[in-house]
Design a protein around this motif. Structure first.
Motif, PDB file in Angstrom:
ATOM      1  N   SER A 180      42.394 166.033  34.349  1.00 25.09           N
ATOM      2  CA  SER A 180      41.226 166.421  34.719  1.00 25.09           C
ATOM      3  C   SER A 180      40.933 167.208  36.249  1.00 25.09           C
ATOM      4  N   ILE A 181      41.966 166.593  37.113  1.00 30.71           N
ATOM      5  CA  ILE A 181      41.769 167.110  38.520  1.00 30.71           C
ATOM      6  C   ILE A 181      42.583 168.087  38.986  1.00 30.71           C
ATOM      7  N   GLY A 182      42.635 168.948  37.770  1.00 32.50           N
ATOM      8  CA  GLY A 182      43.908 170.057  38.726  1.00 32.50           C
ATOM      9  C   GLY A 182      45.766 170.330  38.545  1.00 32.50           C
ATOM     10  N   ILE A 183      45.916 168.168  38.433  1.00 33.75           N
ATOM     11  CA  ILE A 183      47.403 168.464  38.767  1.00 33.75           C
ATOM     12  C   ILE A 183      47.729 168.286  37.066  1.00 33.75           C
ATOM     13  N   ALA A 184      49.527 168.488  36.984  1.00 30.89           N
ATOM     14  CA  ALA A 184      49.761 168.386  35.456  1.00 30.89           C
ATOM     15  C   ALA A 184      51.442 167.729  36.206  1.00 30.89           C
ATOM     16  N   PRO A 185      51.902 166.500  35.760  1.00 30.41           N
ATOM     17  CA  PRO A 185      52.885 165.880  35.947  1.00 30.41           C
ATOM     18  C   PRO A 185      54.137 167.037  35.439  1.00 30.41           C
ATOM     19  N   ASP A 186      55.059 166.509  36.095  1.00 28.98           N
ATOM     20  CA  ASP A 186      56.468 167.244  35.611  1.00 28.98           C
ATOM     21  C   ASP A 186      57.372 166.194  35.222  1.00 28.98           C
ATOM     22  N   ILE A 187      57.224 165.089  35.808  1.00 31.31           N
ATOM     23  CA  ILE A 187      58.280 164.425  35.636  1.00 31.31           C
ATOM     24  C   ILE A 187      57.345 162.529  35.741  1.00 31.31           C
ATOM     25  N   LEU A 188      57.749 161.832  34.544  1.00 32.91           N
ATOM     26  CA  LEU A 188      57.052 160.508  33.963  1.00 32.91           C
ATOM     27  C   LEU A 188      58.262 159.356  34.633  1.00 32.91           C
ATOM     28  N   VAL A 189      57.494 158.341  34.993  1.00 35.30           N
ATOM     29  CA  VAL A 189      58.612 157.580  35.419  1.00 35.30           C
ATOM     30  C   VAL A 189      57.340 156.063  35.447  1.00 35.30           C
ATOM     31  N   CYS A 190      57.968 155.944  33.785  1.00 31.72           N
ATOM     32  CA  CYS A 190      56.858 154.444  32.788  1.00 31.72           C
ATOM     33  C   CYS A 190      57.935 153.298  33.146  1.00 31.72           C
ATOM     34  N   ARG A 191      57.414 152.275  34.568  1.00 30.31           N
ATOM     35  CA  ARG A 191      57.643 150.953  34.072  1.00 30.31           C
ATOM     36  C   ARG A 191      56.826 150.204  33.153  1.00 30.31           C
ATOM     37  N   SER A 192      58.618 149.620  32.878  1.00 33.05           N
ATOM     38  CA  SER A 192      58.284 147.654  31.843  1.00 33.05           C
ATOM     39  C   SER A 192      59.269 147.724  31.764  1.00 33.05           C
ATOM     40  N   GLU A 193      58.928 146.135  30.686  1.00 38.31           N
ATOM     41  CA  GLU A 193      59.691 145.100  30.907  1.00 38.31           C
ATOM     42  C   GLU A 193      60.800 145.130  30.462  1.00 38.31           C
ATOM     43  N   GLY A 194      60.936 146.027  29.297  1.00 39.05           N
ATOM     44  CA  GLY A 194      62.608 147.165  28.415  1.00 39.05           C
ATOM     45  C   GLY A 194      62.602 148.075  28.142  1.00 39.05           C
ATOM     46  N   PRO A 195      64.056 148.575  27.808  1.00 35.71           N
ATOM     47  CA  PRO A 195      64.495 149.837  27.294  1.00 35.71           C
ATOM     48  C   PRO A 195      62.739 150.621  27.085  1.00 35.71           C
ATOM     49  N   ILE A 196      62.697 151.649  26.832  1.00 33.85           N
ATOM     50  CA  ILE A 196      62.009 152.761  26.167  1.00 33.85           C
ATOM     51  C   ILE A 196      62.056 153.090  24.703  1.00 33.85           C
ATOM     52  N   PRO A 197      62.028 152.742  23.397  1.00 31.75           N
ATOM     53  CA  PRO A 197      63.317 153.691  22.295  1.00 31.75           C
ATOM     54  C   PRO A 197      62.401 155.149  22.456  1.00 31.75           C
TER      55      PRO A 197
ATOM     56  N   MET B  83      55.746 163.834  40.446  1.00 34.85           N
ATOM     57  CA  MET B  83      56.184 163.042  39.887  1.00 34.85           C
ATOM     58  C   MET B  83      55.195 161.699  39.467  1.00 34.85           C
ATOM     59  N   HIS B  84      54.882 160.729  38.359  1.00 30.72           N
ATOM     60  CA  HIS B  84      53.458 159.976  38.189  1.00 30.72           C
ATOM     61  C   HIS B  84      53.979 159.140  37.816  1.00 30.72           C
ATOM     62  N   LEU B  85      53.827 157.679  38.249  1.00 31.73           N
ATOM     63  CA  LEU B  85      55.032 156.928  37.940  1.00 31.73           C
ATOM     64  C   LEU B  85      53.546 156.197  37.118  1.00 31.73           C
ATOM     65  N   THR B  86      53.603 155.438  35.875  1.00 32.79           N
ATOM     66  CA  THR B  86      52.589 154.404  35.467  1.00 32.79           C
ATOM     67  C   THR B  86      53.064 153.321  34.750  1.00 32.79           C
ATOM     68  N   LEU B  87      52.515 152.101  33.525  1.00 34.73           N
ATOM     69  CA  LEU B  87      52.693 151.205  33.071  1.00 34.73           C
ATOM     70  C   LEU B  87      53.044 151.330  31.212  1.00 34.73           C
ATOM     71  N   LEU B  88      53.994 151.674  31.087  1.00 33.23           N
ATOM     72  CA  LEU B  88      53.794 151.112  29.509  1.00 33.23           C
ATOM     73  C   LEU B  88      54.167 149.272  29.277  1.00 33.23           C
TER      74      LEU B  88
ATOM     75  N   LYS C 201      53.147 149.702  24.471  1.00 32.38           N
ATOM     76  CA  LYS C 201      51.894 151.237  24.168  1.00 32.38           C
ATOM     77  C   LYS C 201      52.141 152.171  25.106  1.00 32.38           C
ATOM     78  N   THR C 202      51.524 153.226  24.703  1.00 34.32           N
ATOM     79  CA  THR C 202      51.891 154.451  25.601  1.00 34.32           C
ATOM     80  C   THR C 202      50.150 155.029  26.291  1.00 34.32           C
ATOM     81  N   LYS C 203      49.459 154.564  25.159  1.00 36.24           N
ATOM     82  CA  LYS C 203      48.113 155.183  25.421  1.00 36.24           C
ATOM     83  C   LYS C 203      47.613 155.119  27.089  1.00 36.24           C
ATOM     84  N   PRO C 204      47.398 154.069  27.248  1.00 31.32           N
ATOM     85  CA  PRO C 204      47.281 154.122  29.185  1.00 31.32           C
ATOM     86  C   PRO C 204      48.169 155.300  30.241  1.00 31.32           C
ATOM     87  N   THR C 205      49.306 155.399  29.520  1.00 32.74           N
ATOM     88  CA  THR C 205      50.427 156.433  30.362  1.00 32.74           C
ATOM     89  C   THR C 205      49.369 157.406  29.979  1.00 32.74           C
ATOM     90  N   GLN C 206      48.894 157.646  29.066  1.00 34.78           N
ATOM     91  CA  GLN C 206      48.228 159.139  27.950  1.00 34.78           C
ATOM     92  C   GLN C 206      47.042 159.410  28.875  1.00 34.78           C
TER      93      GLN C 206
END
Length: 547
Positions: A199-216, A171-176, A186-191
């Motif tokens: 690149s180090i061999g780990i593929a996330p199964d779940i993305l948890v994205c922090r944001s100030e409001g809803p994600i369209p 599970m990978h936690l990122t910022l939008l 913007k989604t580019k930082p998460t991408q």
């Protein structure tokens, strides 16, 4: 055998991985599963015990005496599962273990390398207790791309490969970030963060994205496409007014369902969230407010007193009031009257700490509370300051102080009412310490029993005369001052079982004045407030009504 959930972070630090891990643990419990949560920290300190609170926030202490990251406090508060020494590890501890094995000859002359020796040490640590629970949640500190974290990322990659297919997920936690000028999320930082992880061999199964409001929906689909996750595994983590809304908010977003789907657990047990509904209702519908001053020396960083702040919130929930905390720097009135700084509060709390700076202000805070009948809770150093205040101003020991401060100054300025603890009993063993010992891990740490005086205020608060609480200190109130202090009116209402170490003092003729040598805040939970904090807030509430 436990299923493993590895929680990583990207883009920036301090996004709330610990809170997300704790909330997920609570949600899995609500569905009937057993959980354990762990923290892997990349820093080279052996543990946070010798780190400044300004560097790392508070040190959370476990029953078995481990000094750990404050995130373990979140884990305990949300799940009620007591943390252990094996639930926190740093690069420093891993490398220390590896080097000790090398010195003993355990590696049979091999060249010691990060792979396989360091990564194997991490994997061995991960496997401890894997047969005890249904889910093991392991949070990796820092962010992907940090050089210090690379051995941990490689270790969890290997660990997932070693286990049967479907037993580990990521599970990978990122910022939008929201770009105000263009009005875009913007989604580019998460991408890029996911690209680094892959690149180090780990593929996330779940993305948890922090944001100030809803994600369209459009952005969710874009993230799913470019990060190679299922659309329903893109979870929004919006800013919340209370951390205790997190389990319900994550459930509404489908985080727990996404985790069970990733493990192909069907049909998923229905969650029982009544406990968290009640917690949320109490948080958002208080029937009053109390004002509490926390008089400390690390007030510029609230995380330095994280567990105390949360325990006060729990006490407020139990009393249906909002606890408004004010952080008061003890140095403000080191050499002047404390009244202008403290007279408008319903209660005063003096927390633990180390060193002489600010202690005269803390002593004045205890004096103000005693003389003006303001509820007072002194924790660790806060208890010692209350005893020194009583010795100076009531018992006639005008030069009362602590050996800790004389040790710092290199001269004898005080009569040491508080002294360096050199010997105590832990379980069935005698522990010996000296001032010259290393600082790390040499304090009186972990859970110890105490016996309370029948009929005392503190026995009434606890509803029993035998308790156990967590400690973290190397200085104690000297028992030889008990008689003159009790003759002056203060009561030693809690003692160690052998009667040698004062654990609790109180003023019997005061509405509510208690000092404790231990740290009760470490065991408080939103659904099970600690009795001391519950009654402390009740006393503050009574004062608030009288004003």
């Amino acid at each position: 055998m436990a299923r493993y959930i590895f929680i990583t972070g990207g883009v920036v630090s301090s996004l709330g991985k610990g809170l997300a891990s704790a909330a997920l643990g609570a949600l899995l419990q609500a569905r009937g599963f057993s959980v354990r949560l762990r923290k892997l920290d990349p820093y080279l300190n052996v543990d946070p015990g010798t780190m400044s609170p300004f560097e790392h926030g508070e040190v959370f202490v476990t029953d078995d005496g481990a000094e750990t990251d404050l995130d373990l406090g979140h884990y305990e508060r949300f799940t009620g599962v007591p943390a252990r020494k094996t639930d926190s590890v740093s690069s420093g501890r891993i490398y220390t273990n590896v080097l000790e094995k090398e010195r003993r000859g355990d590696y049979l002359g091999k060249t010691i390398q990060v792979i396989p020796h360091v990564t194997d040490e991490i994997k061995d640590w991960l496997s401890i207790g894997e047969d005890e629970v249904d889910f093991m949640l392991c949070e990796i500190g820092g962010t992907v791309g940090d050089i210090e974290g690379l051995p941990f990322f490689e270790a969890i990659r290997q660990y997932a490969q070693d286990k049967p297919r479907g037993q580990c997920i990521f599970m990978h936690l990122t910022l939008l970030p929201w770009i105000k000028a263009s009005g875009e999320l913007k989604t580019k930082p998460t991408q890029h963060s996911v690209k680094e992880l892959r690149s180090i061999g780990i593929a996330p199964d779940i993305l948890v994205c922090r944001s100030e409001g809803p994600i369209p929906q459009k952005e969710r689909e874009k993230l799913a496409l470019f990060c190679n996750v299922r659309p329903d595994s893109v979870i929004a983590a919006q800013d919340l007014s209370s951390i205790y809304d997190a389990p319900l908010a994550y459930h509404r977003e489908g985080l727990d369902q996404a985790v069970l789907d990733a493990f192909q657990i069907t049909p998923a047990p229905r969650p029982n969230l009544e406990k968290w509904d009640d917690v949320s209702e109490r948080i958002h519908n208080p029937e009053g407010e109390v004002n509490v001053a926390i008089v400390g020396k690390y007030t510029q960083l609230e995380d330095a007193y994280k567990s105390i702040a949360e325990a006060l919130t729990h006490g407020g929930m139990a009393n249906r009031v909002k606890v408004k905390v004010s952080w008061v720097d003890a140095e403000l009135f080191d050499r002047e009257d404390a009244a202008p700084y403290l007279e408008n509060y319903d209660a005063i709390l003096v927390p633990g700490g180390f060193g002489e700076r600010g202690t005269e202000g803390k002593i004045k805070a205890a004096q103000f509370a005693r003389e003006h009948n303001v509820p007072y809770l002194g924790i660790c150093l806060g208890m010692q300051m209350a005893v020194i205040e009583a010795a100076r101003n009531v018992a006639g020991v005008s030069k009362a102080g602590s050996e800790e401060f004389d040790h710092e100054a290199g001269e004898k300025r005080f009569e040491p009412v508080v002294y360096h603890l050199k010997e105590w009993v832990q379980g069935n063993q005698k522990v010996n310490r000296s001032v010259a010992d290393d600082k790390g891990g040499t304090m009186r740490l972990g859970a110890y029993d105490a016996v309370l005086t029948e009929g005392s205020k503190v026995a009434e608060v606890y509803g029993t005369t035998t308790i156990d609480e967590r400690h973290r200190h190397r200085y104690e109130v000297d028992i030889k001052y008990r008689k003159p202090l009790e003759e002056a009116g203060i009561c030693f209402s809690g003692m160690s079982p052998d009667g040698r170490l004062p654990e609790i003092v109180e003023w019997p003729d005061h509405p509510w004045f208690i000092g404790v040598q231990f740290h009760p805040e470490l065991k408080s939970k939103p659904f099970d407030p600690h009795p001391l904090f519950k009654d402390f807030v009740r006393a503050a509430k009574e004062v608030s009504r009288l004003v």
